[in-house]
Design a protein around this motif. Sequence first.
Motif, PDB file in Angstrom:
ATOM      1  N   TYR A 165      -6.663   7.693  -7.203  1.00  0.00           N
ATOM      2  CA  TYR A 165      -7.464   7.174  -6.119  1.00  0.00           C
ATOM      3  C   TYR A 165      -8.698   6.863  -6.456  1.00  0.00           C
ATOM      4  O   TYR A 165      -9.305   6.347  -5.925  1.00  0.00           O
ATOM      5  CB  TYR A 165      -7.063   8.202  -5.120  1.00  0.00           C
TER       6      TYR A 165
ATOM      7  N   SER B 132       1.908   1.947  -3.524  1.00  0.00           N
ATOM      8  CA  SER B 132       0.562   2.395  -4.308  1.00  0.00           C
ATOM      9  C   SER B 132       0.172   3.828  -3.760  1.00  0.00           C
ATOM     10  O   SER B 132      -0.350   4.503  -4.730  1.00  0.00           O
ATOM     11  CB  SER B 132      -0.627   1.331  -3.828  1.00  0.00           C
TER      12      SER B 132
ATOM     13  N   GLN C 213       0.988  -1.145   0.131  1.00  0.00           N
ATOM     14  CA  GLN C 213      -0.043  -0.049  -0.037  1.00  0.00           C
ATOM     15  C   GLN C 213       0.907   1.341   0.038  1.00  0.00           C
ATOM     16  O   GLN C 213       0.438   2.338  -0.656  1.00  0.00           O
ATOM     17  CB  GLN C 213      -1.095  -0.072   1.289  1.00  0.00           C
TER      18      GLN C 213
END
Length: 235
Positions: free
Chosen positions: A174, A50, A47
């Motif tokens: 996002y 990311s 994450q």
Amino acid sequence: MLTSKNFLAAWLIACAALLFGQTYPSLKKPLTCGAFINLLDSAIKGQIVSFILPIAAVLTWSDSFLQEYRSGFLKTALPRTSRNQYVEGKIFSILMSGFLVWLLAVITVLLVNFVIFYPMEVKGNIPKDLLTEFLMKALRMSILGGIISTLGGICGTLCQSAYMAYGIPFISYYFGIILHQRYFKEQLWFYPPEWITPSGNWGPYQTGLWLFLLLFLLVLIPVLGSVLYDKIEEI
């Protein structure tokens, strides 16, 4: 571009994300062969990377045209070159900025991992499949960085704002993640992490995914070119 402060800052941010995103093993026993690659692979799938990926990609060079436009640099640069050459060079540098910052970060952290952890591994041959899969993920992540930096260049030039060059690609990135996680869990084509570490069926050797990323990039390149050309026509 490569010697700019923004590129250096983005490279350091990308390296930090990869280092902090790794899942470090216990050092009480010898590591498996290829563990230094597995460490970085865990970061690429994590994450932290990311979250940081779009930030580092757009920070590098996406707002460079705005800086040159506002500073008056273009008024002295354009008479020494053609508009087509300037636009082509600007497209190439913006695209490669997002691509290279992540590629160089991966290479840097991989070398660090090799120096630190390889001597602790059980001696043997690194599995070919492990290395190939890792390289493909790193290349797809770099291509995604190039896509994001190109999108940032388009948004910044259209809106004449560095904040838009940074913000719109980040929000779009996002927005795709949120849509997938909350509403369209079966739809993988607009889920950015899937483009790096695919879980769906994209065909043999992930051919469909490679074509999707390249087509995405090929659509953005002429858009950026037309936006830049229209803008310098005003000078």
